[in-house]
Motif scaffolding. Structure first.
Motif, PDB file in Angstrom:
ATOM      1  N   PHE A   1       7.843   8.965 -13.298  1.00 34.84           N
ATOM      2  CA  PHE A   1       9.515   8.563 -13.621  1.00 34.84           C
ATOM      3  C   PHE A   1      10.583   9.230 -13.219  1.00 34.84           C
ATOM      4  N   TYR A   2      10.904  10.394 -13.758  1.00 40.23           N
ATOM      5  CA  TYR A   2      11.933  10.767 -13.043  1.00 40.23           C
ATOM      6  C   TYR A   2      12.358  10.895 -11.930  1.00 40.23           C
ATOM      7  N   ASP A   3      11.599  10.252 -10.796  1.00 32.82           N
ATOM      8  CA  ASP A   3      11.108  10.213  -9.469  1.00 32.82           C
ATOM      9  C   ASP A   3      12.280   8.844  -9.801  1.00 32.82           C
TER      10      ASP A   3
ATOM     11  N   LYS B   1      15.840   7.138  -6.608  1.00 34.45           N
ATOM     12  CA  LYS B   1      15.599   6.001  -5.917  1.00 34.45           C
ATOM     13  C   LYS B   1      16.859   4.881  -6.120  1.00 34.45           C
ATOM     14  N   PRO B   2      17.127   4.040  -4.833  1.00 35.84           N
ATOM     15  CA  PRO B   2      18.595   2.667  -4.858  1.00 35.84           C
ATOM     16  C   PRO B   2      17.629   2.036  -6.388  1.00 35.84           C
ATOM     17  N   VAL B   3      18.622   1.463  -7.207  1.00 32.71           N
ATOM     18  CA  VAL B   3      18.742   0.402  -8.346  1.00 32.71           C
ATOM     19  C   VAL B   3      17.123  -0.377  -7.339  1.00 32.71           C
ATOM     20  N   GLU B   4      17.246  -1.128  -5.654  1.00 24.04           N
ATOM     21  CA  GLU B   4      16.232  -2.249  -5.548  1.00 24.04           C
ATOM     22  C   GLU B   4      15.050  -1.809  -5.251  1.00 24.04           C
ATOM     23  N   GLU B   5      15.156  -0.599  -5.664  1.00 24.29           N
ATOM     24  CA  GLU B   5      14.082   0.030  -4.988  1.00 24.29           C
ATOM     25  C   GLU B   5      13.393   0.289  -6.225  1.00 24.29           C
ATOM     26  N   ARG B   6      13.744   0.051  -7.452  1.00 29.21           N
ATOM     27  CA  ARG B   6      12.568   1.161  -8.497  1.00 29.21           C
ATOM     28  C   ARG B   6      11.657  -0.181  -9.271  1.00 29.21           C
TER      29      ARG B   6
END
Ligand code: GUN
Length: 163
Positions: free
Chosen positions: A127-129, A133-138
């Motif tokens: 969750f913290y990771d 991340k960039p928005v598009e990789e979440r």
């Protein structure tokens, strides 16, 4: 562990653990939160996700809301004592509420050895990771919509609050 001699965190940490155990006995999730000032508990709350179905009814969120209902809208001067180090949602809420200190019983790692929340998008460990991340990789899909003037509300606010 660093703490002020005037307010030893261990007593209230034990109380937070005890309240979490009571909540489990009541069919709830294993989390409690206390808001403390000058050695006194002024607010306490337990996780009510199981009881209400509200996924945001974490102990910390409920405690911050209960404090606001009592007129305590800034936690400067207060300590927040929790069963486990806050999840990212509650940590965000705590950054907004700005307590002097958070005292926790279990670390995220200790919690994760015995507990998993059950979520399609993340685990306790990831969750913290997600936030790094960039928005598009979440895991939570997000797309920017097309609107002519997306910053209009912010400019209106700035215009209203300019001095
Ligand atoms: N610290 C904390 N972690 C949680 N994870 C799921 N619910 C909670 C909660 O109420 N408090």
């Amino acid at each position: 562990m660093h703490h002020d001699e005037s307010t030893p965190p261990t007593d209230f940490t034990a109380l937070a653990v005890s309240r979490a155990l009571d909540n489990v006995a009541d069919g709830g999730k294993p989390f409690a939160c206390l808001i403390v000032r000058d050695g006194e508990v002024v607010v306490e709350a337990v996780n009510h996700v199981a009881q209400t179905g509200d996924p945001t009814a974490h102990a910390e969120i409920r405690a911050i809301r209960a404090a606001a209902e009592q007129g305590i809208t800034d936690l400067g001067g207060y300590e927040v004592v929790v069963t486990a180090y806050p999840c990212p949602m509650c940590l965000g809420a705590l950054y907004y509420a700005q307590p002097d200190r958070v005292v926790y019983a279990a670390s995220r790692e200790q919690e994760g050895e015995h507990y998993e929340d059950g979520n399609r998008l993340m685990t306790l460990a990831t969750f913290y990771d997600e936030y790094a991340k960039p928005v598009e990789e979440r895991a939570l899909r997000a797309e920017q919509g097309s609107v002519e003037d997306p910053t209009a509300p912010f400019r209106a606010w700035s215009a209203r609050h300019a001095d």
